[in-house]
Design a protein around this motif. Sequence first.
Motif, mmCIF file in Angstrom:
data_model
loop_
_atom_site.group_PDB
_atom_site.id
_atom_site.type_symbol
_atom_site.label_atom_id
_atom_site.label_comp_id
_atom_site.label_asym_id
_atom_site.label_seq_id
_atom_site.Cartn_x
_atom_site.Cartn_y
_atom_site.Cartn_z
ATOM 1 N N LYS A 180 -51.524 -8.445 23.273
ATOM 2 C CA LYS A 180 -51.775 -9.878 23.457
ATOM 3 C C LYS A 180 -51.268 -10.671 22.246
ATOM 4 O O LYS A 180 -50.554 -11.655 22.388
ATOM 5 C CB LYS A 180 -53.267 -10.110 23.640
ATOM 6 N N LEU A 181 -51.638 -10.222 21.040
ATOM 7 C CA LEU A 181 -51.203 -10.945 19.837
ATOM 8 C C LEU A 181 -49.675 -10.959 19.743
ATOM 9 O O LEU A 181 -49.073 -11.992 19.459
ATOM 10 C CB LEU A 181 -51.791 -10.276 18.594
ATOM 11 N N PHE A 182 -49.059 -9.798 20.011
ATOM 12 C CA PHE A 182 -47.597 -9.715 19.948
ATOM 13 C C PHE A 182 -46.960 -10.687 20.930
ATOM 14 O O PHE A 182 -46.002 -11.372 20.607
ATOM 15 C CB PHE A 182 -47.132 -8.286 20.279
ATOM 16 N N SER A 183 -47.507 -10.733 22.164
ATOM 17 C CA SER A 183 -46.854 -11.587 23.159
ATOM 18 C C SER A 183 -46.997 -13.061 22.776
ATOM 19 O O SER A 183 -46.119 -13.869 23.055
ATOM 20 C CB SER A 183 -47.416 -11.321 24.558
ATOM 21 N N GLU A 184 -48.095 -13.397 22.075
ATOM 22 C CA GLU A 184 -48.217 -14.778 21.598
ATOM 23 C C GLU A 184 -47.179 -15.075 20.520
ATOM 24 O O GLU A 184 -46.608 -16.176 20.479
ATOM 25 C CB GLU A 184 -49.625 -15.023 21.049
ATOM 26 N N VAL A 185 -46.926 -14.084 19.657
ATOM 27 C CA VAL A 185 -45.885 -14.266 18.637
ATOM 28 C C VAL A 185 -44.536 -14.463 19.311
ATOM 29 O O VAL A 185 -43.766 -15.356 18.954
ATOM 30 C CB VAL A 185 -45.837 -13.051 17.694
ATOM 31 N N VAL A 186 -44.267 -13.624 20.343
ATOM 32 C CA VAL A 186 -42.979 -13.713 21.024
ATOM 33 C C VAL A 186 -42.819 -15.074 21.695
ATOM 34 O O VAL A 186 -41.739 -15.659 21.705
ATOM 35 C CB VAL A 186 -42.847 -12.567 22.061
ATOM 36 N N GLU A 187 -43.925 -15.611 22.214
ATOM 37 C CA GLU A 187 -43.813 -16.904 22.884
ATOM 38 C C GLU A 187 -43.524 -18.037 21.915
ATOM 39 O O GLU A 187 -43.098 -19.112 22.320
ATOM 40 C CB GLU A 187 -45.110 -17.193 23.667
ATOM 41 N N ASN A 188 -43.758 -17.808 20.620
ATOM 42 C CA ASN A 188 -43.531 -18.873 19.644
ATOM 43 C C ASN A 188 -42.205 -18.751 18.905
ATOM 44 O O ASN A 188 -41.994 -19.442 17.915
ATOM 45 C CB ASN A 188 -44.669 -18.888 18.615
ATOM 46 N N ILE A 189 -41.306 -17.863 19.367
ATOM 47 C CA ILE A 189 -40.064 -17.704 18.615
ATOM 48 C C ILE A 189 -39.135 -18.871 18.882
ATOM 49 O O ILE A 189 -39.315 -19.653 19.814
ATOM 50 C CB ILE A 189 -39.327 -16.391 18.968
ATOM 51 N N ASP A 190 -38.117 -18.963 18.030
ATOM 52 C CA ASP A 190 -37.058 -19.955 18.201
ATOM 53 C C ASP A 190 -36.096 -19.416 19.262
ATOM 54 O O ASP A 190 -35.496 -18.360 19.085
ATOM 55 C CB ASP A 190 -36.351 -20.115 16.852
ATOM 56 N N MET A 191 -35.959 -20.143 20.400
ATOM 57 C CA MET A 191 -35.185 -19.603 21.519
ATOM 58 C C MET A 191 -33.684 -19.767 21.313
ATOM 59 O O MET A 191 -32.888 -19.260 22.103
ATOM 60 C CB MET A 191 -35.597 -20.282 22.835
ATOM 61 N N LYS A 192 -33.261 -20.466 20.271
ATOM 62 C CA LYS A 192 -31.817 -20.719 20.084
ATOM 63 C C LYS A 192 -31.060 -19.412 19.887
ATOM 64 O O LYS A 192 -29.973 -19.234 20.430
ATOM 65 C CB LYS A 192 -31.601 -21.638 18.890
ATOM 66 N N THR A 193 -31.656 -18.494 19.103
ATOM 67 C CA THR A 193 -30.952 -17.237 18.875
ATOM 68 C C THR A 193 -30.854 -16.437 20.171
ATOM 69 O O THR A 193 -29.858 -15.777 20.428
ATOM 70 C CB THR A 193 -31.675 -16.381 17.825
ATOM 71 N N VAL A 194 -31.900 -16.531 21.015
ATOM 72 C CA VAL A 194 -31.864 -15.835 22.309
ATOM 73 C C VAL A 194 -30.727 -16.410 23.151
ATOM 74 O O VAL A 194 -29.933 -15.674 23.742
ATOM 75 C CB VAL A 194 -33.206 -15.981 23.039
ATOM 76 N N ASP A 195 -30.652 -17.754 23.202
ATOM 77 C CA ASP A 195 -29.570 -18.398 23.959
ATOM 78 C C ASP A 195 -28.213 -17.956 23.442
ATOM 79 O O ASP A 195 -27.300 -17.652 24.210
ATOM 80 C CB ASP A 195 -29.684 -19.923 23.856
ATOM 81 N N GLY A 196 -28.109 -17.898 22.103
ATOM 82 C CA GLY A 196 -26.843 -17.503 21.505
ATOM 83 C C GLY A 196 -26.453 -16.101 21.911
ATOM 84 O O GLY A 196 -25.313 -15.849 22.321
ATOM 85 N N ALA A 197 -27.430 -15.170 21.855
ATOM 86 C CA ALA A 197 -27.142 -13.782 22.210
ATOM 87 C C ALA A 197 -26.760 -13.685 23.689
ATOM 88 O O ALA A 197 -25.796 -13.002 24.051
ATOM 89 C CB ALA A 197 -28.356 -12.916 21.914
ATOM 90 N N LEU A 198 -27.522 -14.429 24.550
ATOM 91 C CA LEU A 198 -27.221 -14.403 25.983
ATOM 92 C C LEU A 198 -25.824 -14.961 26.242
ATOM 93 O O LEU A 198 -25.052 -14.416 27.030
ATOM 94 C CB LEU A 198 -28.254 -15.224 26.756
ATOM 95 N N ALA A 199 -25.478 -16.047 25.542
ATOM 96 C CA ALA A 199 -24.191 -16.705 25.759
ATOM 97 C C ALA A 199 -23.040 -15.793 25.375
ATOM 98 O O ALA A 199 -21.967 -15.849 25.975
ATOM 99 C CB ALA A 199 -24.123 -18.000 24.962
ATOM 100 N N SER A 200 -23.252 -14.932 24.379
ATOM 101 C CA SER A 200 -22.148 -14.037 23.999
ATOM 102 C C SER A 200 -22.214 -12.732 24.767
ATOM 103 O O SER A 200 -21.615 -11.741 24.368
ATOM 104 C CB SER A 200 -22.156 -13.795 22.493
ATOM 105 N N GLY A 201 -22.994 -12.699 25.871
ATOM 106 C CA GLY A 201 -22.942 -11.583 26.790
ATOM 107 C C GLY A 201 -23.856 -10.414 26.468
ATOM 108 O O GLY A 201 -23.580 -9.286 26.862
ATOM 109 N N ALA A 202 -24.971 -10.647 25.756
ATOM 110 C CA ALA A 202 -25.860 -9.546 25.397
ATOM 111 C C ALA A 202 -26.699 -9.114 26.600
ATOM 112 O O ALA A 202 -27.047 -9.927 27.449
ATOM 113 C CB ALA A 202 -26.771 -9.973 24.256
ATOM 114 N N SER A 203 -27.010 -7.823 26.652
ATOM 115 C CA SER A 203 -27.921 -7.336 27.683
ATOM 116 C C SER A 203 -29.358 -7.637 27.236
ATOM 117 O O SER A 203 -29.583 -8.098 26.118
ATOM 118 C CB SER A 203 -27.739 -5.833 27.856
#
Lengths: 294, 288
Positions: A180-203
């Motif tokens: 539960k604590l981990f998932s709350e941490v994950v929900e508070n991350i900066d999504m820009k890096t995720v978008d960046g990774a997705l945009a460059s074709g990451a799985s």
Amino acid sequence: MASALFRLPDHQVDVLLAPYAAAARIRRMSTLLGVAALAVAIVLAGLMSEIKPANFLQNLHKFPDYIGRIFFLDDGRLVFADFGEWYWGLGKWLAKLGDTLLIAYLGTLMGAIGGFLLCFAASNNLTTSKTARFISRRFLEFFRTVPELVFALLFVVAFGLGPLPGVLAIFIHTMGALGKLFSEVVENIDMKTVDGALASGASRWQVIRFAVVPQILTNFISYALLRFEINVRGASVMGFVGAGGIGQDLIEAIRKYYYSDVSAILLLIIGCVMVIDVLTERIRHGLLSMERAT
Amino acid sequence: MNRSGPKHAMFSDLASVSARHAGLMKDSPRTRALVVTVVVLLTGLALFALLRLEFSLGRIGTGLAQLAHFISLMFPPSPGTQLSAFLTALGETVAIAFLGTLFAAICSFPIAFLASRNVMPVRVVQFMTRRFSDTIRGVDTLIWALIWINVVGLGPFAGVLAILTSDIGSFIKLFSEAVEAIDNKPREGVIASGGSDLHGVCFGIVPQVLPVLISQVLYYFESNTRSATIIGIVGAGGIGLHLAEMIRTYEWDQVSFIILMILITVAVIDLVSSRLRTAIIGKRTAAI
């Protein structure tokens, strides 16, 4: 330059004060109501839990008596007079204490790994499937709401006596709490890096490894260390239900009135818990300053 | 195929990019060595623990099979003939948690000021109070329950006292941390306009910390309901006694019924306490 305060005539002040008085009255009423409700709850709960103040006062002296009694050896001397006699079982107890720490360690480690694996499915920014999220969240909730000692009782019956059920019980409970604590941490991350990774074709795996984990790792470790601290305490009583560690010796000493043993084992546990507290706090502060430095 | 052009161009540049930003692409050897050492140590310790605690695949296998069998017997959950006994015990559990938390909060409120660096000028007293709370917290609720059973006998009252004792330790720590984190200006204002030190605490500090304290107490009430379910295992009242008994006598449908009751109770108390929290301190995030 009039220095005297200007004061409205009384009839005007009264008009202005009326709403304030009304508001204050309502507030006072609700406070009174709250206090009354609390009083009723206290009386009900007192009846429910069979509190008898007279009986309590009569027996209260037994508490300091007991605390005092455990610091005396069987021959009537203070425990500090003869250290060897007081800690006659030091080797045995230290081994048990070591087992307790290992139970807490293994349970925390397995629980942290389990929580890590489940937290991504339970966080709403990385999992779009509502069913996966719902199921993983209910699982985590169940694991952390059922007390670990209940799991330990169950596992002792299924796996037999010994440290194994203790480790598993701590593992399950820790997985629920940390997930539960981990998932709350994950929900508070900066999504820009995720978008960046997705945009460059990451799985999905690459997104988590390169965009999410670097952001959350220090937080995760800090929470896991905090949990380890809690689990050391939890592991110290696992022996009460036969699930290994020093609790077995402690409950025996208390039940059989081996007074000086009680104080000896208790002080060992308290000292151990304090050392672990200080150590984990050091590590967590070190981690935080490391994060700030980068 | 038309997308592979630019992508290919981008990656053909990869070598020169990584040469230019070597620091970003690769960890320094020191960091890497540290990570490897820590991982090796953690794994080694885990393996040692597995050996020392006598883990064996055979035992885990038979245990899991047993567990699966028990779980299959747990459905459907049924109270047997003891529904009213279970309900009474559950009420007892909630009462234990409620009284224990409340009295612990009341007892530790004044002591917490002694443990706060900004209120207590005598450092020795501050230090001793902190160590006192650490000592109490180092002992688990269940151990306190066993000790109190020796004093007041078996029954829920020992449970109330156990939760009270172990929570005093936690509350002193939490409360004094809240007191140390306050804004000191209101207190200085009270003292500057002629208030005594006590006035400064009552009117400058207490109003600031009270909402934080109440939300912490409510949070503890919920977590104590969970602890209160297990202190019955050692005979200190509540549903734990029935639970342990049902597990030991293999009445699996009743075990699952009791666990279900506990889950529902904890959920209800969670709901009620979060409602109360917003009602008392307004809509803001609790500072826990």
